[in-house]
Design an enzyme around this catalytic site. Structure first.
Site, PDB file in Angstrom:
ATOM      1  N   ASN A  88      -1.764  -2.482  13.275  1.00  0.00           N
ATOM      2  CA  ASN A  88      -3.223  -2.337  13.280  1.00  0.00           C
ATOM      3  C   ASN A  88      -3.680  -1.103  14.065  1.00  0.00           C
ATOM      4  O   ASN A  88      -4.519  -0.335  13.592  1.00  0.00           O
ATOM      5  CB  ASN A  88      -3.876  -3.595  13.847  1.00  0.00           C
ATOM      6  CG  ASN A  88      -3.611  -4.811  12.973  1.00  0.00           C
ATOM      7  OD1 ASN A  88      -3.082  -4.661  11.865  1.00  0.00           O
ATOM      8  ND2 ASN A  88      -3.955  -5.989  13.441  1.00  0.00           N
ATOM      9  N   LYS A 124     -18.426  30.041 -27.963  1.00  0.00           N
ATOM     10  CA  LYS A 124     -18.727  29.359 -26.714  1.00  0.00           C
ATOM     11  C   LYS A 124     -17.948  29.858 -25.510  1.00  0.00           C
ATOM     12  O   LYS A 124     -16.756  30.125 -25.582  1.00  0.00           O
ATOM     13  CB  LYS A 124     -18.448  27.862 -26.863  1.00  0.00           C
ATOM     14  CG  LYS A 124     -19.358  27.178 -27.844  1.00  0.00           C
ATOM     15  CD  LYS A 124     -20.693  26.857 -27.257  1.00  0.00           C
ATOM     16  CE  LYS A 124     -20.604  25.560 -26.479  1.00  0.00           C
ATOM     17  NZ  LYS A 124     -21.918  25.191 -25.971  1.00  0.00           N
ATOM     18  N   SER A 140     -14.559  26.620 -26.634  1.00  0.00           N
ATOM     19  CA  SER A 140     -14.688  25.412 -27.444  1.00  0.00           C
ATOM     20  C   SER A 140     -13.651  25.468 -28.552  1.00  0.00           C
ATOM     21  O   SER A 140     -13.354  26.535 -29.076  1.00  0.00           O
ATOM     22  CB  SER A 140     -16.093  25.349 -28.023  1.00  0.00           C
ATOM     23  OG  SER A 140     -16.110  24.565 -29.196  1.00  0.00           O
ATOM     24  N   SER A 164       0.822  -1.213   0.000  1.00  0.00           N
ATOM     25  CA  SER A 164       0.000   0.000   0.000  1.00  0.00           C
ATOM     26  C   SER A 164       0.857   1.264   0.000  1.00  0.00           C
ATOM     27  O   SER A 164       0.339   2.379   0.024  1.00  0.00           O
ATOM     28  CB  SER A 164      -0.912   0.015   1.232  1.00  0.00           C
ATOM     29  OG  SER A 164      -0.144  -0.142   2.413  1.00  0.00           O
ATOM     30  N   GLU A 170     -19.830  22.486 -14.007  1.00  0.00           N
ATOM     31  CA  GLU A 170     -20.113  21.176 -14.610  1.00  0.00           C
ATOM     32  C   GLU A 170     -19.237  20.089 -13.998  1.00  0.00           C
ATOM     33  O   GLU A 170     -19.692  18.980 -13.697  1.00  0.00           O
ATOM     34  CB  GLU A 170     -19.862  21.219 -16.115  1.00  0.00           C
ATOM     35  CG  GLU A 170     -20.906  21.992 -16.886  1.00  0.00           C
ATOM     36  CD  GLU A 170     -20.515  22.116 -18.354  1.00  0.00           C
ATOM     37  OE1 GLU A 170     -21.021  21.343 -19.165  1.00  0.00           O
ATOM     38  OE2 GLU A 170     -19.690  22.992 -18.680  1.00  0.00           O
ATOM     39  N   LYS A 227      -8.097   3.552   2.171  1.00  0.00           N
ATOM     40  CA  LYS A 227      -7.331   4.782   1.983  1.00  0.00           C
ATOM     41  C   LYS A 227      -7.594   5.507   0.679  1.00  0.00           C
ATOM     42  O   LYS A 227      -7.803   6.730   0.667  1.00  0.00           O
ATOM     43  CB  LYS A 227      -5.842   4.497   2.142  1.00  0.00           C
ATOM     44  CG  LYS A 227      -5.496   4.281   3.596  1.00  0.00           C
ATOM     45  CD  LYS A 227      -4.171   3.624   3.797  1.00  0.00           C
ATOM     46  CE  LYS A 227      -4.203   2.857   5.096  1.00  0.00           C
ATOM     47  NZ  LYS A 227      -5.131   1.702   5.116  1.00  0.00           N
ATOM     48  N   THR A 273     -40.855  26.559  -8.439  1.00  0.00           N
ATOM     49  CA  THR A 273     -41.108  25.207  -7.953  1.00  0.00           C
ATOM     50  C   THR A 273     -41.459  24.432  -9.220  1.00  0.00           C
ATOM     51  O   THR A 273     -42.054  25.000 -10.155  1.00  0.00           O
ATOM     52  CB  THR A 273     -42.282  25.138  -6.957  1.00  0.00           C
ATOM     53  OG1 THR A 273     -43.465  25.621  -7.612  1.00  0.00           O
ATOM     54  CG2 THR A 273     -42.025  25.999  -5.719  1.00  0.00           C
ATOM     55  N   HIS A 274     -41.014  23.198  -9.296  1.00  0.00           N
ATOM     56  CA  HIS A 274     -41.186  22.389 -10.525  1.00  0.00           C
ATOM     57  C   HIS A 274     -40.504  23.047 -11.724  1.00  0.00           C
ATOM     58  O   HIS A 274     -40.894  22.819 -12.870  1.00  0.00           O
ATOM     59  CB  HIS A 274     -42.667  22.148 -10.840  1.00  0.00           C
ATOM     60  CG  HIS A 274     -43.495  21.732  -9.660  1.00  0.00           C
ATOM     61  ND1 HIS A 274     -43.692  20.426  -9.305  1.00  0.00           N
ATOM     62  CD2 HIS A 274     -44.131  22.481  -8.721  1.00  0.00           C
ATOM     63  CE1 HIS A 274     -44.433  20.361  -8.204  1.00  0.00           C
ATOM     64  NE2 HIS A 274     -44.706  21.606  -7.822  1.00  0.00           N
ATOM     65  N   GLN A 325      -7.147  -2.082   4.304  1.00  0.00           N
ATOM     66  CA  GLN A 325      -6.151  -1.323   3.533  1.00  0.00           C
ATOM     67  C   GLN A 325      -6.831  -0.583   2.383  1.00  0.00           C
ATOM     68  O   GLN A 325      -6.314   0.420   1.902  1.00  0.00           O
ATOM     69  CB  GLN A 325      -5.077  -2.277   3.010  1.00  0.00           C
ATOM     70  CG  GLN A 325      -3.949  -1.590   2.285  1.00  0.00           C
ATOM     71  CD  GLN A 325      -2.738  -2.492   2.180  1.00  0.00           C
ATOM     72  OE1 GLN A 325      -2.082  -2.791   3.161  1.00  0.00           O
ATOM     73  NE2 GLN A 325      -2.450  -2.958   0.975  1.00  0.00           N
ATOM     74  N   ASN A 367     -18.045  28.107 -21.853  1.00  0.00           N
ATOM     75  CA  ASN A 367     -18.685  26.997 -21.138  1.00  0.00           C
ATOM     76  C   ASN A 367     -18.452  27.060 -19.633  1.00  0.00           C
ATOM     77  O   ASN A 367     -17.348  27.359 -19.189  1.00  0.00           O
ATOM     78  CB  ASN A 367     -18.154  25.662 -21.668  1.00  0.00           C
ATOM     79  CG  ASN A 367     -18.554  25.434 -23.119  1.00  0.00           C
ATOM     80  OD1 ASN A 367     -19.626  25.852 -23.553  1.00  0.00           O
ATOM     81  ND2 ASN A 367     -17.672  24.808 -23.881  1.00  0.00           N
TER      82      ASN A 367
HETATM   83  N1  ARG Z   1      -1.155  -1.274   5.305  1.00  0.00           N
HETATM   84  C1  ARG Z   1      -2.037  -1.773   6.282  1.00  0.00           C
HETATM   85  C2  ARG Z   1      -3.399  -1.064   6.178  1.00  0.00           C
HETATM   86  O1  ARG Z   1      -3.467  -0.123   5.518  1.00  0.00           O
HETATM   87  C3  ARG Z   1      -1.475  -1.541   7.646  1.00  0.00           C
HETATM   88  C4  ARG Z   1      -1.951  -2.512   8.666  1.00  0.00           C
HETATM   89  C5  ARG Z   1      -1.470  -3.857   8.317  1.00  0.00           C
HETATM   90  N2  ARG Z   1      -1.703  -4.813   9.332  1.00  0.00           N
HETATM   91  C6  ARG Z   1      -1.561  -6.094   9.131  1.00  0.00           C
HETATM   92  N3  ARG Z   1      -1.778  -6.879  10.117  1.00  0.00           N
HETATM   93  N4  ARG Z   1      -1.250  -6.588   7.959  1.00  0.00           N
HETATM   94  O2  ARG Z   1      -4.391  -1.478   6.752  1.00  0.00           O
END
Ligand code: ARG
Length: 461
Positions: A112, A285, A279, A25, A292, A327, A157-158, A324, A287
């Site tokens: 963790n 144009k 454009s 990660s 948007e 993120k 409204t509408h 994981q 825009n």
């Molecule tokens: N990269 C992991 C996450 O984003 C960190 C925690 C990993 N823990 C593990 N027991 N493999 O969750």
């Protein structure tokens, strides 16, 4: 730096090359390095106070981590996919730099509780930045509302002409929605601000740690009450993306109005050139790309909310690697939300109202019909009868292709002899908005009073 896995002890074979990349990660969680390092320094401070690390070990851990942060900020740090994530990259670099003391940092801790802490620290800071942008956009709305407190446009409204409203009142509607959005984000921040550290892998740790002290060092309100909950739930991420989704839904609706209003057919507002593009084929144009794109980006943020809900729904306690996956949706939500708010806060003060066009548009569609009915009610006619009388007058106007205010007194009196000269004051647009003179109403003086109260509320946020 050696890429030796920090957990290699029980393994006999190397990790499959693809699996190594697949499970890593670090490419995206390196964003958490400042929070990871702040968390580690606080953890080490606590371990030292508890006599688990020596002062010398602490000094070299702290200096080493600070050096690593500096090299990350300079873009000189070499991230290794083999070391999987930001946590093990930093720890391995620390051990390489300071030796054995580096290996002691992870005492009484797990990735963790580490990652659960890092994300909360990160989210806390990001929510503060988002809230600052929400306020900036609200300030912009107050400026425009004050400037255009008496500018009249058709209220719909509408998407059919309903009653005249003031542009300032309309802007203040968006202010209120953003005020609730800010409240939701602040609530989410408050609930998120408890510290997972000390939960370790899932059950807590055997060392004599002081979680209250670490929480205090990191600015958390308290240590999390339950270790299993602390490492596993990501409800705070879901809550944030939910609040972000609602905010984006508001910005998307607002965008839709700006897009419609800036079309040649409506021509209610002109957006600054700085927020539009041209454009490549049609020379005429201009825009409204910014609104948007904001409208479009609401989709990906709603998607991230679904992704996070789905990510959590099947997970047994406690931590699972599924987490994981929290993120990227979270980071993308943060980045895009901040971008949308920034561009809106910059764009809104530069909106130009085309008051004549708004006025002419308000003259179409019998926007003062309710005022005529209310006028009859004041004179003693029952509301349902008044409704009927005005309906007939509108039908005559449709036939004659004119407005209610274009009918002569005699023509109006044919529908009800109770009508007198006074009627023409209630049939004007100014009379109509001015009469809605109560808190929450569209009268220009009420808009100005609302702006004043809103400034106070913003300061209290
Ligand atoms: N990269 C992991 C996450 O984003 C960190 C925690 C990993 N823990 C593990 N027991 N493999 O969750």
């Amino acid at each position: 730096m050696t890429d030796k896995k920090l957990w290699a002890g029980r393994f006999n074979e190397p990790t499959d090359a693809f699996v190594e990349a697949f499970t890593a990660s670090v490419e995206f969680d390196q964003r958490l390095a400042p929070q990871d390092i702040a968390g580690s320094i606080a953890h080490a401070t606590m371990l030292t106070r508890q006599g688990i690390l020596t002062e010398e070990e602490f000094a070299s851990i702290k200096a080493g981590l600070e050096q690593i942060l500096a090299s990350i900020e300079k873009g000189e740090f070499e991230w290794s996919v083999a070391l999987e994530d930001v946590h093990m990259n930093v720890e391995a670099a620390l051990t390489e730099a300071i030796g054995i003391a580096g290996k002691k940092l992870h005492t009484g801790r797990s990735r963790n509780d580490q990652v659960a802490t890092d994300i909360r620290l990160y989210m806390r800071d990001e929510i503060d930045l988002v809230l600052a942008e929400v306020s900036r956009l609200q300030e912009a709305l107050l400026l425009v509302a004050e400037r255009e407190a008496a500018t009249i446009l058709p209220g719909f409204t509408h998407l059919q002409t309903a009653q005249p409203v003031t542009f300032g009142h309309h802007m203040m509607a968006w202010f209120e929605m953003l005020q609730r959005d800010a409240g939701r984000l602040a609530d989410c921040r408050a609930r998120m601000n408890v510290m997972p550290l000390g939960a370790a892998a899932l059950a807590g740790t055997t060392y004599p740690i002081d979680r209250h002290y670490t929480a205090q060092l990191l600015g958390f309100d308290a240590p999390a009450e339950n270790s299993l909950d602390a490492v596993s739930d990501r409800d705070f991420a879901i809550e944030f993306t939910a609040a972000a989704s609602i905010l984006m839904m508001h910005l998307s609706r607002f965008s839709e109005e700006l897009i419609i209003w800036s079309s040649a057919q409506f021509a209610f507002v002109t957006l600054s050139d700085a927020f539009c593009t041209g454009s490549s084929i049609m020379p005429q144009k201009k825009n409204p790309d910014v609104p948007e794109l904001v409208r479009g980006k609401s989709g990906r943020i709603f998607g991230h909310l679904m992704a996070l809900l789905t990510l959590m729904k099947g997970q047994p306690l406690a931590y699972n690697k599924d987490n994981q996956e929290d993120k990227e949706p979270l980071f993308d939500t943060v980045d895009n939300l901040k971008g949308c708010l920034k561009v809106f806060a910059d764009m809104i003060p530069a909106i130009q109202c085309r008051a004549d066009n708004m006025r002419n548009a308000t003259m179409k569609g019998f926007a003062t019909a309710t005022d005529l009915a209310d006028y009859l009610v004041v004179k003693g006619v029952a509301f349902r009868d008044a409704h009927e009388i005005v309906g007939k007058a509108v039908a005559l106007c449709i036939e004659k292709e004119c407005d209610l205010s274009d009918l002569s007194l005699a023509e109006l009196q044919a529908f009800s002899d109770i009508i007198d000269e006074e009627v023409f004051t209630v049939l004007t647009l100014e009379g109509s908005v001015k009469a809605r003179d109560h808190i929450g109403g569209t009268a220009p003086n009420q808009v100005l009073a609302a702006v004043k109260r809103a400034r106070q509320r913003l300061n209290e946020n």
